[in-house]
Scaffold this motif. Structure first.
Motif, mmCIF file in Angstrom:
data_model
loop_
_atom_site.group_PDB
_atom_site.id
_atom_site.type_symbol
_atom_site.label_atom_id
_atom_site.label_comp_id
_atom_site.label_asym_id
_atom_site.label_seq_id
_atom_site.Cartn_x
_atom_site.Cartn_y
_atom_site.Cartn_z
ATOM 1 N N HIS A 101 0.835 -1.162 0.039
ATOM 2 C CA HIS A 101 0.169 -0.135 0.039
ATOM 3 C C HIS A 101 0.898 1.350 0.127
ATOM 4 O O HIS A 101 0.539 2.291 0.019
ATOM 5 N N TRP A 102 2.150 1.205 0.126
ATOM 6 C CA TRP A 102 2.767 2.323 0.047
ATOM 7 C C TRP A 102 2.967 2.994 -1.345
ATOM 8 O O TRP A 102 2.689 2.084 -2.370
ATOM 9 N N ASP A 103 3.266 4.279 -1.594
ATOM 10 C CA ASP A 103 3.051 4.949 -2.901
ATOM 11 C C ASP A 103 4.159 4.240 -3.740
ATOM 12 O O ASP A 103 3.719 3.910 -4.840
ATOM 13 N N VAL A 104 5.324 3.716 -3.507
ATOM 14 C CA VAL A 104 6.233 3.567 -4.714
ATOM 15 C C VAL A 104 5.734 1.891 -5.093
ATOM 16 O O VAL A 104 5.901 1.749 -6.226
ATOM 17 N N PHE A 105 5.076 1.112 -4.353
ATOM 18 C CA PHE A 105 4.457 0.045 -4.909
ATOM 19 C C PHE A 105 3.054 0.238 -5.558
ATOM 20 O O PHE A 105 2.677 -0.474 -6.643
ATOM 21 N N LYS A 106 2.523 1.393 -5.381
ATOM 22 C CA LYS A 106 1.157 1.749 -6.074
ATOM 23 C C LYS A 106 1.642 2.447 -7.415
ATOM 24 O O LYS A 106 0.755 2.305 -8.531
ATOM 25 N N ALA A 199 21.079 -2.230 -5.057
ATOM 26 C CA ALA A 199 21.397 -1.798 -3.797
ATOM 27 C C ALA A 199 20.932 -3.032 -2.873
ATOM 28 O O ALA A 199 21.565 -3.283 -1.962
ATOM 29 N N THR A 200 19.588 -3.272 -3.192
ATOM 30 C CA THR A 200 19.072 -4.425 -2.075
ATOM 31 C C THR A 200 19.962 -5.782 -2.410
ATOM 32 O O THR A 200 20.175 -6.421 -1.453
ATOM 33 N N LEU A 245 14.742 -4.659 3.097
ATOM 34 C CA LEU A 245 15.587 -3.701 2.150
ATOM 35 C C LEU A 245 15.110 -3.208 0.860
ATOM 36 O O LEU A 245 15.258 -2.031 0.750
ATOM 37 N N LEU A 246 14.417 -4.212 0.138
ATOM 38 C CA LEU A 246 13.918 -3.707 -1.044
ATOM 39 C C LEU A 246 12.819 -2.468 -0.687
ATOM 40 O O LEU A 246 12.714 -1.494 -1.463
ATOM 41 N N SER A 247 11.885 -3.009 0.345
ATOM 42 C CA SER A 247 10.918 -1.781 0.577
ATOM 43 C C SER A 247 11.342 -0.629 0.862
ATOM 44 O O SER A 247 10.866 0.347 0.424
ATOM 45 N N GLY A 248 12.175 -0.465 2.064
ATOM 46 C CA GLY A 248 12.899 0.609 2.489
ATOM 47 C C GLY A 248 13.713 1.410 1.387
ATOM 48 O O GLY A 248 13.327 2.646 1.297
ATOM 49 N N ILE A 249 14.425 0.626 0.695
ATOM 50 C CA ILE A 249 15.246 1.287 -0.421
ATOM 51 C C ILE A 249 14.562 1.925 -1.246
ATOM 52 O O ILE A 249 14.795 3.092 -1.952
ATOM 53 N N SER A 250 13.627 1.443 -1.925
ATOM 54 C CA SER A 250 12.715 1.801 -3.072
ATOM 55 C C SER A 250 12.051 3.013 -2.564
ATOM 56 O O SER A 250 11.630 3.855 -3.459
#
Length: 489
Positions: A101-106, A199-200, A245-250
Motif C-alpha cells: 500500500h506504499w506509494d512506491v508500490f502503487k 542496492a538491495t 531492504l527492497l521496500s525501504g530502499i525503493s
C-alpha cells in the motif's frame, strides 16, 4: 613423501576444487570391501601419506536417509530448514502485505516483479555460500587465520559480484516486463528500479554473508557442525531481510525523485563501479575462481524465470480485488522451493554415493522417470518424495493459522479458501518433485553437478508455478463469488 598418487580434481557442491582419491581405491568397511596396501604405494614402492576425508555428500546422505526414512524423525537438518524458512516467509509475507500500500508500490508497480527475483537470488547465493563455507570449515580449510581470511574474502567478493550483476539484470527484466503489457516507459522509474534492485541485492548479500560467516566460525569453535546451523539461519532470515531492504530502499529512492532525481543514477553507478574490485578479489581465490567463471548460467536463467512469476504477482496484486494474495505469495513460493531443494539435494547425494557426475551407476540409470516411479516405487528417493509431499498440508496449515492469528492479509480463512490454497500448494510441490527427479538425473548424465546447477532452476520454477497457481486460485474464488472469504476486501 616425495611421490604422490594421481588425484582427480572434483568440483564439489560448494564450488571448491578438492583432491579426491579415485572411488575404486577406497571403500567403507560396511560394504565388505578391503583396501589393498599396494593402493597406497608410490611408483617406487615408497609409502605415501594419504588423508582420507569423509565425503560430505555421503555423510549427509546417510544422516538424512536414516533420520527421515528409518527413524521417522522430523528434527533433522532438512525439516528444521523447512520449518525455519516457513516462518521466515510468513514474516516476509506480512511485510509484503503492509508495504503493497506504499506509494512506491502503487505508482511503480514493477517493484512487485523484483520481489520473486531478488528473494530467489538471495536463496541461491546465500544458501550456496553457507554450503561452501560449511564444507570448507568441516574439511579444515578455515583452521588457520590465513586460510580463514582467504576463504572469507574470496567468497564474500564472489557473492557481491553475482548479486550486483543479477540484481542489475533483474531490474532490466522488471522494466521490460512492466513495459510490454502497458506500452508505457518511464526513464525515472527504470533508474529507480535499477538502483533499488542493485542496492538491495548488494546489501542483503553483504549482511547475510556476514551473518553466515559469524555463525560458521562460532559453530566451529563450539564444536557444532555448521551444516546444521548456517543453512536454516540463512533460510529463515533471507526472505525477511531482502524484502525489508527492497521496500525501504525503493521507498527512500522514490521520495528522492521529487527533489533530487540525480540520487538514483548515482546509487546505481556506485554499486556497479565496485564490480572490478570484487572480481579481482574473487579471481585470486582458487575456491571461488571456478564459480566466478562458470556459475552464471543457473542464477541468471533462474532470475528470468522468477521475474515471470513477479510479472504475474504484479498484474494480480495491482488489482484491488486480489490484494490479499500478497501475504501468501512468499509463503507458498518459499515452502515449495525449499522442499524441492531438499529433494534435489538428496537425489544428488544418492548419485554421488555411487560415482561421479557423468557416470551412469546402476543405482540411478533413469533420465526421464514416470510419475509412478517418482512417487510410488520402493526406491529411497521415491519414499523421500512421498514424505516431503505429505509435509505440505500440515506445514501450510500452521502457516495459515499463524497469518490468521496475526491478522495478516485481506482474506478470511474459510473452508473453500483453504481447499483452493491447499490444492495449489499440493499441485505446486507435486510438479516440482517430478521435475526434480528428471532434472537431477539429466544433469548428472551431462557431467554437471546437480548441487550446483539444479537448485536455482527448481526454486525459480517454484516461484513461477506457485505464484501462477495462487493467482489462479484467487481468480476462481473471485469468479465463483466466495464473499465469505473477503478476497480483495
Amino acid at each position: 613423501m616425495s611421490s604422490k598418487p594421481e588425484q582427480k580434481e572434483t568440483h564439489q557442491a560448494n564450488g571448491a576444487v578438492l583432491p579426491t582419491v579415485p572411488m575404486n581405491c577406497l571403500a567403507s568397511p560396511d560394504r565388505g570391501q578391503l583396501v589393498e596396501p599396494s593402493d597406497f604405494l608410490g611408483p617406487d614402492g615408497v609409502g605415501v601419506e594419504v588423508v582420507v576425508l569423509e565425503s560430505r555428500a555421503n555423510a549427509k546422505g546417510v544422516r538424512e536417509e536414516d533420520a527421515l526414512l528409518e527413524n521417522g524423525s522430523q528434527s533433522n537438518e532438512s525439516d528444521d530448514t523447512s520449518t525455519d524458512r516457513g516462518f521466515g516467509t510468513v514474516a516476509a509475507g506480512m511485510v509484503l502485505d503492509i508495504v503493497q500500500h506504499w506509494d512506491v508500490f502503487k505508482y511503480v508497480t514493477e517493484v512487485f516483479i523484483l520481489v520473486p527475483a531478488l528473494l530467489g537470488l538471495k536463496g541461491n547465493l546465500e544458501m550456496t555460500l553457507a554450503s561452501r563455507l560449511s564444507t570448507a570449515a568441516n574439511i579444515g580449510q578455515m583452521d588457520t587465520p590465513k586460510e580463514l581470511w582467504k576463504m572469507i574474502t574470496g567468497n564474500m567478493a564472489l557473492i557481491q559480484v553475482q548479486a550486483t550483476v543479477v540484481g542489475f539484470l533483474a531490474s532490466i527484466a522488471a522494466v521490460i516486463f512492466g513495459w510490454i503489457p502497458d506500452g508505457h516507459f518511464s526513464l525515472d522509474h527504470a533508474v529507480l528500479l535499477c538502483a533499488s534492485s542493485v542496492a538491495t541485492a548488494f546489501i542483503a548479500s553483504l549482511v547475510l554473508g556476514m551473518i553466515m560467516i559469524g555463525v560458521i566460525i562460532g559453530s566451529r569453535k563450539m564444536g557444532i557442525n555448521p551444516d546444521n546451523v548456517a543453512t536454516p539461519i540463512a533460510a529463515s532470515l533471507g526472505d525477511l531481510i531482502t524484502l525489508a531492504l527492497l521496500s525501504g530502499i525503493s521507498w527512500g529512492l522514490y521520495k528522492e525523485l521529487e527533489s533530487k532525481a540525480y540520487v538514483n543514477p548515482l546509487v546505481c553507478a556506485f554499486f556497479i563501479a565496485l564490480l572490478p574490485i570484487w572480481i579481482i578479489i574473487a579471481k585470486k581465490n582458487a575456491a571461488t575462481r571456478e564459480v566466478l567463471y562458470s556459475g552464471w548460467e543457473p542464477v541468471i536463467i533462474a532470475m528470468a524465470i522468477s521475474s515471470i512469476g513477479g510479472l504475474i504477482l504484479d498484474r494480480t496484486v495491482s488489482d484491488p480485488n486480489f490484494a490479499g494474495m500478497a501475504v501468501f505469495t512468499p509463503v507458498i513460493n518459499g515452502v515449495g522451493g525449499n522442499l524441492v531443494a531438499v529433494q534435489a539435494s538428496r537425489i544428488s547425494t544418492y548419485l554421488h554415493m555411487s560415482g561421479m557426475p557423468g557416470e551412469s551407476p546402476e543405482t540411478a540409470p533413469r533420465k526421464c522417470p514416470s510419475p509412478c516411479s517418482t512417487f510410488f516405487s520402493s526406491d529411497v528417493n521415491s519414499r523421500s518424495a512421498r514424505v516431503l509431499f505429505l509435509l505440505v498440508v500440515p506445514g501450510h496449515l500452521v502457516f495459515l493459522y499463524t497469518i490468521s492469528s496475526m491478522q495478516g492479509g485481506h482474506t478470511t480463512l474459510t473452508l473453500i479458501f483453504i481447499v483452493f490454497y491447499m490444492t495449489a500448494a499440493l499441485l505446486q510441490v507435486l510438479i516440482l518433485l517430478y521435475i526434480a527427479d528428471w532434472m537431477v538425473h539429466w544433469m548428472w548424465g551431462r557431467d554437471l553437478d546437480p548441487d550446483n546447477f539444479s537448485i536455482p532452476y527448481l526454486t525459480a520454477l517454484g516461484d513461477l508455478i506457485g505464484t501462477g497457481l495462487l493467482a489462479l486460485s484467487f481468480h476462481i474464488l473471485w469468479l465463483i463469488g466466495d464473499r465469505d472469504s473477503d478476497v480483495g476486501d
